[in-house]
Design an enzyme around this catalytic site. Structure first.
Site, PDB file in Angstrom:
ATOM      1  N   HIS A 144       0.839  -1.210   0.000  1.00 33.12           N
ATOM      2  CA  HIS A 144       0.000   0.000   0.000  1.00 33.12           C
ATOM      3  C   HIS A 144       0.872   1.257   0.000  1.00 33.12           C
ATOM      4  O   HIS A 144       0.669   2.168  -0.814  1.00 33.12           O
ATOM      5  CB  HIS A 144      -0.897  -0.046   1.241  1.00 33.12           C
ATOM      6  N   GLU A 145       1.841   1.318   0.905  1.00 33.51           N
ATOM      7  CA  GLU A 145       2.693   2.507   0.983  1.00 33.51           C
ATOM      8  C   GLU A 145       3.583   2.633  -0.248  1.00 33.51           C
ATOM      9  O   GLU A 145       3.810   3.744  -0.749  1.00 33.51           O
ATOM     10  CB  GLU A 145       3.532   2.479   2.261  1.00 33.51           C
TER      11      GLU A 145
END
Length: 251
Positions: A144-145
């Site tokens: 996600h990051e």
């Protein structure tokens, strides 16, 4: 009584959403929980190539002594998943790459990213130490990051979201209302003709920023069983990334 939506029972167990109301992607108090610099209003993925990493390559450095070997390997596993599913390359940074490189650290609170996409300056991802499989070290949270780094915003603020989810404003802690404002008619960002994706690793969990334990995001259509999952890139995540970076062998 479990919340039941479209015949789906959401079982928020520790193995699915560890510490539901203390999700480390939402803890740090930044814009949308995990973005330090307020971005351009977006749809879901950035279109303008000036915000794409040059040559589809992200020079990165994992800070010395920031992570145990097991956590270091998990970061590399997340990087490998992105590389295996796209033409994007992450390469260890050299002195020549700085300041235009990615630094991965564990010094701050929660899991968060400084900027969306490439900004001609140092990009930083913080991954607070958790046991493997929990918090910032769910494999999907690391991915996600890294997708923020590559230019993805959160799915729930996409331009067409009101056709797919209902935002329950009454259940949102008012100080976090800005985190649910959608992108209206922004043309700077795009969904790359893939449409809304409940299964995206970029989607919020159903009770993100809840003030009362009730859902803040309610799906309006079927197929939302895995909304907010942090286990894998969805098929649409993969296709969007490949279209964004114009990967010739993956689109």
């Amino acid at each position: 009584m479990f919340p039941q939506i479209w015949g789906v029972i959401f079982l928020f167990t520790p193995t699915v959403f560890s510490e539901l109301f203390k999700d480390p992607e939402l803890l740090a108090g930044f814009y949308q929980g995990d973005i330090k610099a307020h971005p351009i209003r977006t749809r879901n993925g950035i279109v303008n190539q000036i915000y794409h990493w040059p040559n589809r390559t992200v020079p990165y450095m994992i800070e010395d002594d920031a992570f145990a070997d097991s956590h270091y390997r998990e970061i590399l596993r997340a990087i490998s998943i992105i590389e295996e599913n796209s033409c994007v390359i992450f390469k260890p940074a050299t002195e020549m790459d700085f300041p235009m490189a990615l630094v991965i650290t564990s010094k701050g609170l929660g899991c968060n990213t400084v900027h969306l996409g490439y900004r001609n300056k140092t990009q930083v991802v913080n991954l607070e130490i958790y046991p493997l499989g929990e918090g910032c070290f769910r494999i999907g949270s690391i991915i996600h990051e890294l997708l923020h780094v590559l230019g993805f915003e959160h799915q729930h603020v996409s331009q067409n979201r009101d056709q797919y989810v209902s935002i329950q404003w009454k259940n949102i802690n008012p100080q976090y209302n800005i985190n649910f404002v959608n992108n209206d008619n922004s043309t700077a960002w795009h969904d790359f003709d893939e449409g809304y994706d409940y299964e995206s690793v970029m989607h919020y969990v159903p009770r993100a920023f809840s003030r009362n334990g009730q859902p803040t995001i309610v799906p309006l259509r079927e197929g939302a069983e895995n909304m907010g999952q942090r286990f894998y890139m969805s098929e649409k995540d993969i296709r969007k990334l490949n279209k964004m970076y114009r990967c010739p062998d993956h689109v």
